[in-house]
Design an enzyme around this catalytic site. Structure first.
Site, PDB file in Angstrom:
ATOM      1  N   TYR A   1       0.789  -1.233   0.000  1.00 43.56           N
ATOM      2  CA  TYR A   1       0.000   0.000   0.000  1.00 43.56           C
ATOM      3  C   TYR A   1       0.824   1.287   0.000  1.00 43.56           C
ATOM      4  O   TYR A   1       0.270   2.361  -0.228  1.00 43.56           O
ATOM      5  CB  TYR A   1      -0.968  -0.032   1.186  1.00 43.56           C
TER       6      TYR A   1
ATOM      7  N   PHE B   1     -10.541  -3.978  10.592  1.00 39.15           N
ATOM      8  CA  PHE B   1     -11.732  -3.818   9.735  1.00 39.15           C
ATOM      9  C   PHE B   1     -11.418  -4.227   8.318  1.00 39.15           C
ATOM     10  O   PHE B   1     -10.268  -4.437   7.983  1.00 39.15           O
ATOM     11  CB  PHE B   1     -12.257  -2.379   9.798  1.00 39.15           C
TER      12      PHE B   1
END
Length: 419
Positions: free
Chosen positions: A129, A419
């Site tokens: 990322y 999450f």
């Protein structure tokens, strides 16, 4: 000559796509690919199709991506709107074809247009990322406590501060937990909000097909005045050594504490349960109080230390103005964000009484990639350290020390949730 690639369509989901998208999600995460009707119904109840992307090759879903609205607490207790990224997969047959890049670009463009200040994610793999402007903004740790070694008095009979600890059930937790977490997360930079579904899943009110449910124990700490200040969920195994010696482990699923008294009392409680010889802390802040709550801090050994919440800054001005600053000073930052929304030169004027940040044409004092600004933003990383690694460049001698004096915090940021 290689065969031409078929056209791969990256687009938001329709309702009819959800079963195929769910199969691709399970495939990407190496779960059993079959999808039950209950799983499909559950997914329909919480995803936003407009923020859920799929890549479709000849009508088959081969990559998945989802985002949702989130609130992120910054230094000082304010919150900013965040674009929370989750459910990112690319099927093994379609890697290295730019599908994640296409989905990420579409999502970040939409997030910027919505007015989100940052995007967030929990990275399963470190190298992925950074190329999209994300940087690790918080870290997390897990401790394993050798209870007999702690030096705690095994005759402990409850908090000595006038408070008390009671066992409660899932229904009680759904009533008292959300308000407690709001207080906790507002005081914890890096923490995020929890919706009603979070509490339902973690108390057994909503049970998912692919996640076997084990009812945990729930213990609540109330102050002398009766206020709920702490809550822990934990499970325990049943293990016996030679000679019928109990060797049981208590594993913490999550622990919220609004005060140091509540935190100390809950750890003390866990270490005082009969037959428990080991306590596993679950995910905690990297500078958690836990070891120093024990007479012998070496009884708590770190078994995991890892990057956790990754942040991608979308709006530099709003991000830097949202947080507070203990130090006083001025700094001109050159933020490099090739093709992204955050690039530019900004002057930060900050102090205990407030801050301002605006684009400027003044000479830069510190140059850094947007991903490295994310490392610094919540106060966890040192600009001096990044400068030593060549990740930030001082255009004025001492600029990295100025950045540390402004941005670093006395306690490390932490995100309690995945999450």
């Amino acid at each position: 000559m290689s065969r031409p690639e078929p056209h791969i369509d990256v687009r938001p989901l329709t309702d009819a796509d959800i079963p195929d998208w769910s199969r691709a999600l399970n495939t990407g995460f190496l779960r059993t690919p079959d999808v039950s009707e209950a799983e499909i119904a559950d997914r329909r109840s919480f995803i936003e199709p407009a923020r859920t992307l799929g890549a479709f090759d000849a009508g088959r879903c081969v990559a998945t991506f989802r985002s949702f609205a989130q609130e992120l607490t910054v230094v000082g207790g304010a919150t900013v709107p965040a674009d929370a990224v989750s459910n990112v997969t690319v099927s093994p047959t379609h890697r290295r074809r730019g599908l994640l890049s296409r989905m990420m670009a579409a999502d970040l463009d939409a997030a910027k247009d919505r007015g989100d200040v940052v995007a967030t994610l929990i990275a399963a793999e470190y190298p992925i990322y950074g190329r999209y402007g994300f940087g690790p903004a918080t870290f997390t740790a897990q401790w394993t406590i050798d209870v007999p070694r702690t030096g705690l008095d095994p005759r402990w009979a409850g908090p000595g501060d006038g408070g008390r600890i009671d066992l409660v059930d899932g229904a009680d937790v759904r009533k008292i937990g959300p308000e407690l977490h709001e207080r906790v997360r507002r005081a914890q930079p890096g923490a995020v909000d929890r919706n009603e579904r979070w509490w339902q899943v973690r108390t057994g009110a909503l049970r998912l097909d692919k996640e076997p449910w084990t009812e945990p124990f729930f213990a609540v700490y109330r102050s002398a005045g009766g206020e709920v200040q702490g809550l822990v969920a934990y499970t325990a195994d049943e293990r016996w050594g030679d000679g019928k010696q109990p060797l049981n482990t208590a594993s913490v699923r999550w622990l919220d504490a609004a005060t140091p008294d509540a935190e100390r009392a809950l750890w003390r409680y866990l270490c005082s349960i009969d037959w428990i010889t080991t306590v596993k802390s679950g995910w905690r802040a990297a500078d958690d109080l836990l070891p120093l709550c024990l007479p012998d801090p070496r009884a708590a050994r770190v078994t995991t230390l890892a990057d956790w919440l990754w942040v991608r800054i979308l709006d530099v001005v709003r991000a830097l103005e949202a947080r507070t600053y203990d130090g006083q000073g001025s700094l001109v930052l050159e933020v490099v964000d090739e093709g992204g929304p955050a690039g530019g030169r900004y002057r930060l004027e900050a102090g205990p009484d407030g801050s301002s940040c605006a684009p400027t044409t003044a000479d830069a004092e510190l140059t850094l990639e947007v991903a490295d600004l994310a490392r610094l933003w919540l106060g966890d990383e040192s600009a001096v350290r990044l400068a030593a690694l060549g990740l930030v460049q001082e255009q004025r001698a001492g600029a990295a020390r100025v950045a540390d004096a402004l941005l670093r915090t006395s306690r490390r940021p932490w995100c309690p949730d995945i999450f």
